[in-house]
Design a protein around this motif. Structure first.
Motif, PDB file in Angstrom:
ATOM      1  N   VAL A  64      51.874  35.849  50.235  1.00 43.55           N
ATOM      2  CA  VAL A  64      50.722  36.069  49.344  1.00 43.55           C
ATOM      3  C   VAL A  64      49.894  34.809  49.113  1.00 43.55           C
ATOM      4  CG1 VAL A  64      50.051  36.784  47.014  1.00 43.55           C
ATOM      5  CG2 VAL A  64      51.908  37.970  48.193  1.00 43.55           C
ATOM      6  N   HIS A  65      48.590  35.002  49.234  1.00 41.83           N
ATOM      7  CA  HIS A  65      47.558  34.001  48.947  1.00 41.83           C
ATOM      8  C   HIS A  65      47.020  34.284  47.547  1.00 41.83           C
ATOM      9  CE1 HIS A  65      43.801  31.708  50.205  1.00 41.83           C
ATOM     10  NE2 HIS A  65      43.330  32.411  49.191  1.00 41.83           N
ATOM     11  N   SER A  66      46.816  33.212  46.749  1.00 42.43           N
ATOM     12  CA  SER A  66      46.371  33.449  45.365  1.00 42.43           C
ATOM     13  C   SER A  66      45.472  32.326  44.859  1.00 42.43           C
ATOM     14  CB  SER A  66      47.582  33.594  44.443  1.00 42.43           C
ATOM     15  OG  SER A  66      48.414  32.445  44.518  1.00 42.43           O
ATOM     16  N   ARG A  67      44.557  31.868  45.709  1.00 48.94           N
ATOM     17  CA  ARG A  67      43.723  30.716  45.351  1.00 48.94           C
ATOM     18  C   ARG A  67      42.820  31.020  44.161  1.00 48.94           C
ATOM     19  NH1 ARG A  67      40.471  27.963  50.153  1.00 48.94           N
ATOM     20  NH2 ARG A  67      39.978  30.167  50.457  1.00 48.94           N
ATOM     21  N   SER A  68      42.925  30.190  43.145  1.00 48.08           N
ATOM     22  CA  SER A  68      42.139  30.325  41.901  1.00 48.08           C
ATOM     23  C   SER A  68      42.351  31.681  41.247  1.00 48.08           C
ATOM     24  CB  SER A  68      40.644  30.094  42.175  1.00 48.08           C
ATOM     25  OG  SER A  68      40.431  28.770  42.630  1.00 48.08           O
ATOM     26  N   ALA A  69      43.476  32.320  41.531  1.00 45.28           N
ATOM     27  CA  ALA A  69      43.777  33.638  40.964  1.00 45.28           C
ATOM     28  C   ALA A  69      45.278  33.803  40.802  1.00 45.28           C
ATOM     29  CB  ALA A  69      43.207  34.740  41.869  1.00 45.28           C
ATOM     30  N   GLY A  70      45.965  32.703  40.477  1.00 45.40           N
ATOM     31  CA  GLY A  70      47.419  32.766  40.384  1.00 45.40           C
ATOM     32  C   GLY A  70      47.906  33.747  39.335  1.00 45.40           C
ATOM     33  N   ARG A  71      47.369  33.646  38.135  1.00 48.93           N
ATOM     34  CA  ARG A  71      47.809  34.535  37.054  1.00 48.93           C
ATOM     35  C   ARG A  71      47.496  35.983  37.393  1.00 48.93           C
ATOM     36  NH1 ARG A  71      44.928  36.869  33.251  1.00 48.93           N
ATOM     37  NH2 ARG A  71      43.139  35.502  33.606  1.00 48.93           N
ATOM     38  N   GLN A  72      46.294  36.249  37.879  1.00 46.49           N
ATOM     39  CA  GLN A  72      45.896  37.625  38.184  1.00 46.49           C
ATOM     40  C   GLN A  72      46.730  38.211  39.326  1.00 46.49           C
ATOM     41  OE1 GLN A  72      43.927  34.944  37.942  1.00 46.49           O
ATOM     42  NE2 GLN A  72      42.044  35.401  36.814  1.00 46.49           N
ATOM     43  N   THR A  73      47.048  37.382  40.301  1.00 46.05           N
ATOM     44  CA  THR A  73      47.858  37.852  41.427  1.00 46.05           C
ATOM     45  C   THR A  73      49.260  38.236  40.962  1.00 46.05           C
ATOM     46  OG1 THR A  73      46.626  36.440  42.962  1.00 46.05           O
ATOM     47  CG2 THR A  73      48.777  37.239  43.685  1.00 46.05           C
ATOM     48  N   ILE A  74      49.868  37.373  40.164  1.00 47.65           N
ATOM     49  CA  ILE A  74      51.214  37.665  39.659  1.00 47.65           C
ATOM     50  C   ILE A  74      51.190  38.917  38.790  1.00 47.65           C
ATOM     51  CG2 ILE A  74      53.030  36.830  38.118  1.00 47.65           C
ATOM     52  CD1 ILE A  74      52.425  34.004  39.221  1.00 47.65           C
ATOM     53  N   GLU A  75      50.180  39.058  37.955  1.00 48.24           N
ATOM     54  CA  GLU A  75      50.078  40.255  37.111  1.00 48.24           C
ATOM     55  C   GLU A  75      49.995  41.515  37.962  1.00 48.24           C
ATOM     56  OE1 GLU A  75      46.723  39.559  34.602  1.00 48.24           O
ATOM     57  OE2 GLU A  75      47.839  38.297  33.191  1.00 48.24           O
ATOM     58  N   MET A  76      49.191  41.480  39.035  1.00 48.34           N
ATOM     59  CA  MET A  76      49.089  42.645  39.914  1.00 48.34           C
ATOM     60  C   MET A  76      50.416  42.958  40.585  1.00 48.34           C
ATOM     61  SD  MET A  76      45.546  43.040  42.063  1.00 48.34           S
ATOM     62  CE  MET A  76      46.233  44.488  42.887  1.00 48.34           C
ATOM     63  N   LEU A  77      51.063  41.933  41.085  1.00 52.26           N
ATOM     64  CA  LEU A  77      52.343  42.139  41.769  1.00 52.26           C
ATOM     65  C   LEU A  77      53.366  42.775  40.836  1.00 52.26           C
ATOM     66  CD1 LEU A  77      52.460  38.736  43.662  1.00 52.26           C
ATOM     67  CD2 LEU A  77      52.422  40.984  44.768  1.00 52.26           C
ATOM     68  N   LEU A  78      53.398  42.317  39.598  1.00 49.84           N
ATOM     69  CA  LEU A  78      54.345  42.871  38.633  1.00 49.84           C
ATOM     70  C   LEU A  78      53.974  44.299  38.260  1.00 49.84           C
ATOM     71  CD1 LEU A  78      54.827  39.741  36.349  1.00 49.84           C
ATOM     72  CD2 LEU A  78      56.426  40.639  38.043  1.00 49.84           C
ATOM     73  N   GLU A  79      52.680  44.551  38.071  1.00 51.97           N
ATOM     74  CA  GLU A  79      52.233  45.906  37.730  1.00 51.97           C
ATOM     75  C   GLU A  79      52.562  46.893  38.840  1.00 51.97           C
ATOM     76  OE1 GLU A  79      48.100  45.471  36.973  1.00 51.97           O
ATOM     77  OE2 GLU A  79      48.379  44.408  35.069  1.00 51.97           O
ATOM     78  N   LEU A  80      52.468  46.420  40.094  1.00 47.44           N
ATOM     79  CA  LEU A  80      52.729  47.289  41.241  1.00 47.44           C
ATOM     80  C   LEU A  80      54.205  47.297  41.648  1.00 47.44           C
ATOM     81  CD1 LEU A  80      49.571  46.301  43.308  1.00 47.44           C
ATOM     82  CD2 LEU A  80      49.986  48.500  42.189  1.00 47.44           C
ATOM     83  N   ASP A  81      55.025  46.599  40.867  1.00 46.35           N
ATOM     84  CA  ASP A  81      56.474  46.577  41.094  1.00 46.35           C
ATOM     85  C   ASP A  81      56.827  46.024  42.469  1.00 46.35           C
ATOM     86  OD1 ASP A  81      59.063  46.933  40.166  1.00 46.35           O
ATOM     87  OD2 ASP A  81      59.255  48.931  41.056  1.00 46.35           O
ATOM     88  N   ALA A  82      56.097  44.982  42.895  1.00 41.98           N
ATOM     89  CA  ALA A  82      56.436  44.315  44.160  1.00 41.98           C
ATOM     90  C   ALA A  82      57.793  43.644  44.010  1.00 41.98           C
ATOM     91  CB  ALA A  82      55.366  43.293  44.509  1.00 41.98           C
ATOM     92  N   ARG A  83      58.639  43.787  45.008  1.00 46.21           N
ATOM     93  CA  ARG A  83      60.021  43.330  44.889  1.00 46.21           C
ATOM     94  C   ARG A  83      60.305  42.033  45.650  1.00 46.21           C
ATOM     95  NH1 ARG A  83      62.978  46.389  47.698  1.00 46.21           N
ATOM     96  NH2 ARG A  83      61.304  47.511  48.748  1.00 46.21           N
ATOM     97  N   ARG A  84      59.758  41.894  46.833  1.00 42.28           N
ATOM     98  CA  ARG A  84      60.061  40.736  47.685  1.00 42.28           C
ATOM     99  C   ARG A  84      58.756  40.002  47.971  1.00 42.28           C
ATOM    100  NH1 ARG A  84      62.708  43.496  52.629  1.00 42.28           N
ATOM    101  NH2 ARG A  84      63.126  41.363  53.315  1.00 42.28           N
ATOM    102  N   VAL A  85      58.606  38.833  47.341  1.00 41.37           N
ATOM    103  CA  VAL A  85      57.314  38.155  47.335  1.00 41.37           C
ATOM    104  C   VAL A  85      57.465  36.657  47.580  1.00 41.37           C
ATOM    105  CG1 VAL A  85      55.276  37.572  45.941  1.00 41.37           C
ATOM    106  CG2 VAL A  85      56.320  39.853  45.747  1.00 41.37           C
ATOM    107  N   GLN A  86      56.606  36.143  48.455  1.00 37.82           N
ATOM    108  CA  GLN A  86      56.426  34.707  48.644  1.00 37.82           C
ATOM    109  C   GLN A  86      55.009  34.355  48.210  1.00 37.82           C
ATOM    110  OE1 GLN A  86      57.017  33.270  52.645  1.00 37.82           O
ATOM    111  NE2 GLN A  86      55.783  31.438  52.304  1.00 37.82           N
ATOM    112  N   LEU A  87      54.881  33.477  47.237  1.00 34.74           N
ATOM    113  CA  LEU A  87      53.580  32.975  46.805  1.00 34.74           C
ATOM    114  C   LEU A  87      53.336  31.656  47.528  1.00 34.74           C
ATOM    115  CD1 LEU A  87      54.177  34.044  43.181  1.00 34.74           C
ATOM    116  CD2 LEU A  87      52.112  34.670  44.434  1.00 34.74           C
ATOM    117  N   HIS A  88      52.425  31.697  48.478  1.00 29.79           N
ATOM    118  CA  HIS A  88      52.208  30.554  49.356  1.00 29.79           C
ATOM    119  C   HIS A  88      51.231  29.561  48.716  1.00 29.79           C
ATOM    120  CE1 HIS A  88      49.005  29.099  52.077  1.00 29.79           C
ATOM    121  NE2 HIS A  88      48.316  30.144  51.712  1.00 29.79           N
ATOM    122  N   ALA A  89      51.601  28.274  48.732  1.00 27.47           N
ATOM    123  CA  ALA A  89      50.736  27.185  48.255  1.00 27.47           C
ATOM    124  C   ALA A  89      50.101  27.519  46.900  1.00 27.47           C
ATOM    125  CB  ALA A  89      49.667  26.871  49.300  1.00 27.47           C
ATOM    126  N   PHE A  90      50.900  27.996  45.973  1.00 23.53           N
ATOM    127  CA  PHE A  90      50.414  28.425  44.661  1.00 23.53           C
ATOM    128  C   PHE A  90      49.676  27.285  43.980  1.00 23.53           C
ATOM    129  CE2 PHE A  90      51.121  29.317  40.091  1.00 23.53           C
ATOM    130  CZ  PHE A  90      50.642  30.622  40.030  1.00 23.53           C
TER     131      PHE A  90
END
Length: 255
Positions: free
Chosen positions: A128-154
């Motif tokens: 996962v790419h999350s440039r200038s959107a770290g908080r929003q990306t994590i919130e989406m992943l949690l809302e969508l119940d993503a289970r296996r996640v790599q946050l690249h270059a957070f």
């Protein structure tokens, strides 16, 4: 052996010496190199390259600034057909640095949500790419119940990363940590059990003027060890185990 968990080794900048780059990676103890894709053409090319270079492990994804749902669906169809050759879904996510208009961000979020669902369907990790959107990306992943996640270059604040740590997500560290106070602060705060190494080759090297390559995961390891006051061997063992926990046996090339 070590895995470089996020590269663009399919980039034409490596066309003249890709095998030599991989030889240097092997000499540095790197046994697998995850090569992410940003477009449908890159997915196809990375699958082709993986046939010629046994260290390469391809993923399928659409870069967040490519606001093309139709191309996203074509990539999803290809991923379903080639699911046994893929190790993950990526590079996908959000990018609020380049995408500023809310209407375009809505398209971006919809495409990302579809890839999160695809990863669950195919039982593949998300890269996962999350440039200038770290908080929003994590919130989406949690809302969508993503289970296996790599946050690249957070690139977000360490405090914003905590919900992802609690969810069991991983954060991959590029060599640019040696010149990034933000990444240094992040690594100090994150538990070792949440860390992976990457290079994002050909970018995010220790020297921004030089082409980065997978052998430089050693730079990431050394920086993590120094920041945490640990032996590099201890960090390496932990990173190898963390990578296995996320990617499982898909990183092993079977005959």
């Amino acid at each position: 052996m070590l895995t470089d968990t996020h590269t663009h080794l399919g980039d034409p900048v490596f066309d003249d010496d890709r095998e030599e780059v991989l030889e240097r990676a092997r000499a540095a103890g790197v046994g697998a190199v995850i090569v992410v894709a940003e477009t449908l053409r890159e997915v196809e090319r990375n699958l082709e390259l993986a046939e010629r270079h046994p260290e390469l492990r391809p993923t399928a994804g659409l870069f967040p600034t490519v606001l093309d749902p139709e191309q996203g669906e074509a990539i999803a169809s290809l991923a379903r057909r080639e699911r046994h050759r893929l190790v993950g879904i990526g590079e996908v996510g959000l990018d609020y640095w380049k995408v500023e208009q809310e209407a375009e961000r809505e398209v971006q979020r919809d495409i990302f949500a579809r890839f999160v669902e695809l990863a669950d369907e195919l039982d593949l990790p998300l890269n996962v790419h999350s440039r200038s959107a770290g908080r929003q990306t994590i919130e989406m992943l949690l809302e969508l119940d993503a289970r296996r996640v790599q946050l690249h270059a957070f690139d977000g604040r360490a405090a914003k990363a905590q919900p992802a740590v609690e969810a069991g997500y991983f954060f991959s560290v590029p060599p640019s940590i040696v010149r990034s106070r933000q990444k240094q602060k992040l690594v100090r705060r994150l538990p070792l059990e949440s860390l992976l190494v990457e290079t994002d080759s050909p970018v995010l090297g220790a020297d921004p003027q030089e082409r980065n390559e997978p052998a430089n995961v050693r730079v990431s390891l050394g920086a993590i060890a120094e920041l945490k006051g640990l032996a590099e061997e201890e960090v390496e063992a932990a990173v190898v185990e963390n990578t296995r926990r996320l990617y499982g046996d898909r990183l092993v090339r079977h005959a």
